[in-house]
Design an enzyme around this catalytic site. Structure first.
Site, PDB file in Angstrom:
ATOM      1  N   TYR A 233       0.805  -1.229   0.000  1.00 11.72           N
ATOM      2  CA  TYR A 233       0.000   0.000   0.000  1.00 11.72           C
ATOM      3  C   TYR A 233       0.835   1.275   0.000  1.00 11.72           C
ATOM      4  CZ  TYR A 233       0.727  -0.153   5.129  1.00 11.72           C
ATOM      5  OH  TYR A 233       1.268  -0.208   6.397  1.00 11.72           O
TER       6      TYR A 233
ATOM      7  N   LYS B  86      -5.836   9.243   0.763  1.00 10.55           N
ATOM      8  CA  LYS B  86      -4.567   9.966   0.760  1.00 10.55           C
ATOM      9  C   LYS B  86      -4.570  10.971  -0.386  1.00 10.55           C
ATOM     10  CE  LYS B  86      -2.222   5.702   2.179  1.00 10.55           C
ATOM     11  NZ  LYS B  86      -1.251   4.653   1.756  1.00 10.55           N
TER      12      LYS B  86
ATOM     13  N   CYS C 249      -6.896 -23.370  39.349  1.00 10.64           N
ATOM     14  CA  CYS C 249      -6.055 -24.172  40.249  1.00 10.64           C
ATOM     15  C   CYS C 249      -6.223 -23.844  41.724  1.00 10.64           C
ATOM     16  CB  CYS C 249      -4.586 -24.028  39.862  1.00 10.64           C
ATOM     17  SG  CYS C 249      -3.871 -22.404  40.240  1.00 10.64           S
TER      18      CYS C 249
ATOM     19  N   CYS D 242      -3.080 -15.184  38.254  1.00 12.36           N
ATOM     20  CA  CYS D 242      -2.919 -16.351  39.116  1.00 12.36           C
ATOM     21  C   CYS D 242      -1.447 -16.501  39.445  1.00 12.36           C
ATOM     22  CB  CYS D 242      -3.436 -17.600  38.391  1.00 12.36           C
ATOM     23  SG  CYS D 242      -2.892 -19.151  39.129  1.00 12.36           S
TER      24      CYS D 242
END
Length: 701
Positions: free
Chosen positions: A228, A293, A412, A427
């Site tokens: 581009y 543009k 856990c 955790c």
């Protein structure tokens, strides 16, 4: 050159040209000119010639698209010209204001714009020298990106050589790496079939594929590059029109959007935007807006730039589709790094083309800022047509309840930490949490940790799936499963013997490697080394971590509402007396050792026989203490690892990236961009002779 060698060279050149043409026809023009079998036969012939004549391998050979062995890290590289961001507009008024400001540069006259879709992928910068691809880098921060050249070479529609006999001496070509929807679905189907986690969306798949450390994995992903724009260019005069520049890129072999066109004035932009919005759903490549543009070079020069964006370009974003529904509950998901993400469980609602029943709430700070509660009617949107999120509260529920962060990990049961000043909660059970298990085990066995040869990512994935590994301590029990391992596909007596021998050898390690292997958040190799040298034993480090938690509790009791005062109480004591350990790192270390499950795993590792010598704690001042060095290039008298070890022995810190805080950059042969960045920042450069003299001056001869 012998006649046979000349024939091989001529045939290799002919095959390369033919395969390159076939690649362009298939991947760019979408019009294959040969069958897959015929193409594969030509490629195999070229591979055979190059294998027999390695000197014939060129950087732009079609054989270079298969990927290379894994890289440990990506090199930081400065772009020759910055990759600027674009300003965004979200409605017609903002687009009209952009057009008004642009026209002011030409006395209010109407302007022609180059209009194109805004691809939803990941940006890439390509550096060509004399027509050959030499480097590919990510956008990074716009000034410095990551060198991912081996990965970029695997993108099938990306030319490795410009299709011209008169290439520029140097040119940067910018574009977006994308994954077509159809290819994305095929990739996810394949991943799920192989028992791997599918990607959430094409953009994430493209970004994740492009940044693989093993480019052979990237080579299996059906990525495409859509050009581009152009950055710096030397040795050729480009057209002033942006549309003509894109046409030039297409002539050189690049894929560009089929929908790029020149439009006149604000009316042309508005009509183009409406047409693309209507066509959006039928496109195979996802777009999230349009880019406009100023087409004329002289006008662009007149407009210039503001901050890190051009005044002559703007992105007109598509609106996120929104609707309302009820928030029924909130679940907390645990990611591979231990981060807890609150997920809204919604009354199912159709939005953005799909039925949504889950949406992200981001983090607890966002929940508090938006004052979202369970039972509320909320506005849900699919931002960028990708990730459903809860935008805001539409209506307070009659019996709405406050969302609370769980104290324990939902996976856990380990306690959840939230470092002061951070939005993310985590955790702390890194060694035992099932959600983090795979990554924790891979890290523990990696080369710079316990370095267990033969226990790679693939083996760990298999062993976890078969419940042979739940924590690092289980690695040292694999010998009990020897017979079962020998019977596995891909294994045998020899490979299992080698694996178990490597596991046994890894029991003898060093304290700094062991600390690093534990995977404590924010503790890398350098920090692990500094902690080992400062405390000497793991018991001393753990004791100081416990003392830190006690002081923190006391500080919070003394100054419950004054974070600055709490920080002053904690600074320069215990953990924070170690160079480089601030409050954030200290909190991560303390939280890790405060989790009993982690301590239990460490005890199990020691019981399994993992051991290391006690480190002599040297309290005497070191001559290079407090100074930071970066090494780049190769030296004749010593390797980079040896140079780093000598510097560290003198108290210096050795890092991989150059910043304003760097004191010296040691420059060997073939230095990369680190030397250039050091020069820009005014950092002192040392050649090999000066570096060796510095070591000798401070007693390391």
């Amino acid at each position: 050159m012998a006649a046979q060698e000349k024939r091989a060279a001529a045939r290799a050149e002919e095959l390369a040209r033919t395969l390159t043409a076939h690649n362009h026809a298939y991947y760019v023009d979408d019009n294959p000119t040969v069958s897959d079998a015929e193409y594969d036969g030509l490629l195999r012939e070229l591979q055979k010639i190059e294998a027999e004549n390695p000197e014939l391998v060129t950087p732009d050979s079609p054989t270079q698209r298969v990927g290379a062995p894994p890289s440990e890290r990506f090199e930081a590289v400065d772009h020759a010209t910055p990759m600027l961001s674009l300003g965004n507009s979200f409605d017609d008024d903002e687009l009209a204001e952009f057009d008004r400001r642009a026209r002011a540069a030409v006395d209010g006259k109407a302007l022609a714009y180059c209009a194109e879709p805004k691809f939803d992928g990941t940006a890439l910068n390509l550096r060509f020298e004399r027509g050959v691809l030499r480097m590919a880098t990510t956008r990074g921060d716009g000034v410095t990106g990551e060198n991912i050249t081996p990965n970029a070479r695997t993108i099938r529609n990306l030319p490795l050589r410009l299709a011209t006999d008169t290439p520029p001496d140097f040119i940067e070509i910018r574009g977006e790496v994308v994954l077509a929807r159809s290819r994305f679905n095929e990739l996810n189907t394949r991943l799920e079939k192989d028992g791997q986690k599918p990607f959430v969306n094409p953009r994430n798949a493209a970004a994740g594929s492009l940044r693989q450390l093993d480019s052979r994995i990237t080579a299996t992903r059906p990525l495409a590059f859509m050009a581009y724009g152009i950055g710096r260019v030397d040795g050729v005069e480009l057209p002033g029109s942006l549309l003509d520049q894109l046409t030039q890129l297409a002539d050189w072999g690049f894929a560009i959007s089929a929908y790029v066109q020149r439009v006149d004035g604000l009316e042309g932009c508005t009509a183009y935007y409406a047409a693309m919005a209507e066509r959006r759903a039928e496109l195979d490549i996802e777009i999230d807006g349009c880019v406009f543009k100023v087409d004329d070079a002289a006008t662009r020069s007149e407009l210039g730039f503001v901050a890190r964006a051009p005044r002559w370009a703007i992105a007109r974003k598509f609106p996120a589709e929104e609707t309302t529904t009820r928030l029924n509950s909130v679940e907390f998901q645990v990611g591979r790094t231990g981060a807890l993400t609150p997920v809204a469980k919604l009354e199912p609602v159709f939005v953005g083309g799909v039925t949504v029943s889950n949406a992200t709430l981001h983090n607890m700070d966002e929940i508090a800022r938006k004052d979202i509660r369970i039972g509320d009617r909320v506005v849900v949107r699919r931002a960028g047509d990708v990730i459903p999120e809860v935008k805001e509260v539409a209506e307070r529920g009659e019996s709405a309840t406050v969302i609370e962060l769980p104290a324990a990990c939902p996976v856990c049961g380990s306690h959840v930490e939230r470092v002061e000043g951070e939005a993310v909660a985590r955790c702390t059970g890194g060694l035992v949490c099932a959600a983090q298990r795979r990554e924790a085990l891979k890290h523990f066995a990696s080369r710079r940790a316990l370095d267990i040869e033969g226990l790679g990512d693939r083996q760990i994935e298999q062993f976890v799936d078969e419940e042979l590994l739940e924590s690092p301590a289980d690695i040292f029990s694999l010998k009990a499963h020897r017979e079962a391992l020998v019977e596995r596909d891909g294994y045998g007596e020899k490979s299992v013997t080698n694996l178990l021998a490597s596991i046994e050898a890894s029991k003898q390690t060093t304290l700094e490697r062991f600390i690093f292997a534990l995977g404590i958040r924010e503790v890398g190799e350098t920090m692990a080394r500094d902690l080992a040298r400062h405390f000497g034993t793991l018991d001393a480090l753990r004791a100081e971590a416990q003392a830190y938690m006690q002081r923190l509790a006391s500080a919070q009791e003394q100054e419950p509402d004054n974070a600055a005062a709490r920080a002053r109480i904690m600074t320069a004591e215990g953990l924070q007396a170690v160079p480089g350990v601030g409050s954030r790192v200290a909190a991560c270390i303390a939280d890790f050792f405060d989790e009993p499950r982690n301590v239990d795993v460490i005890a199990a590792l020691v019981e399994a026989g993992v051991h290391w010598p006690t480190v002599d704690v040297d309290q005497s001042p070191q001559p290079l203490a407090g100074q930071t060095f970066v090494l780049t290039g190769s030296m004749e008298s010593l390797t980079r690892d040896e140079a780093g070890a000598r510097l560290e022995a003198l108290g210096a810190r050795v890092t991989s990236s150059v910043s304003k805080k760097t004191d010296y950059v040691v420059v060997g042969e073939g230095p990369g961009s680190k030397r250039d960045k050091a020069e820009k920042l005014g950092v002192t450069l040392l050649d090999e002779a000066a570096f060796v003299a510095l070591l000798a001056e401070h007693g390391d001869a």
